[in-house]
Design a protein around this motif. Structure first.
Motif: not given
Length: 143
Positions: A13-18, A55-61
């Motif tokens: 999830a962190f890699v996706s957020w980054m 991608i961003g919002h779901p990955a951050m959550i």
């Protein structure tokens, strides 16, 4: 064993957020440098929106929830772990950065953002610096 599965999910999830935090400002560079090309800007607006919302919002959550879950599974991490407190502080900065990108995206969507491509090239370095610090803290655990 649950702890390790949650940890793997947290890292993914962190890699996706980054990925979103790295790429969205790059789209802003293109958007800012091609304002006169309305067709191009309309395509970039769609890309920005999809990247942020899908991608961003779901990955951050997912990153935040899995991080909280990890702490719930091992609350001893919070005792005397200065490195973890520093990491959490950096994550708070990343959250603020994330929402600043969202505000810029809204500005571009409404054709109100007047920041330059140069601004976004520099602003794009923020998550890189934070990632370096987080990796250092997690691997070295200096305090």
């Amino acid at each position: 064993m649950t702890y390790y599965y949650v940890k793997v999910f947290h890292i993914i999830a962190f890699v996706s957020w980054m990925a979103m935090l790295f790429y969205l400002p790059r789209l802003f560079v293109y958007h800012a440098e091609h304002r006169e090309n309305k067709g191009f800007c309309e395509v970039v607006k769609i890309q920005e929106s999809k990247l942020c919302n899908f991608i961003g919002h779901p990955a951050m959550i997912c990153t935040l929830l899995s991080g909280i879950w990890l702490l719930a599974l091992d609350p001893s991490l919070l005792k005397g772990s200065g490195w973890l407190h520093a990491k959490i502080s950096l994550v708070v900065i990343l959250i603020a950065y994330h929402f600043s990108l969202y505000r810029f995206m809204i500005g571009f969507r409404e054709d109100k953002c007047q920041k330059s491509g140069k601004f976004f090239r520099i602003y794009n370095e923020v998550p890189t610096l934070i990632l370096i610090l987080i990796a250092f803290l997690v691997i070295i655990k200096p305090f």
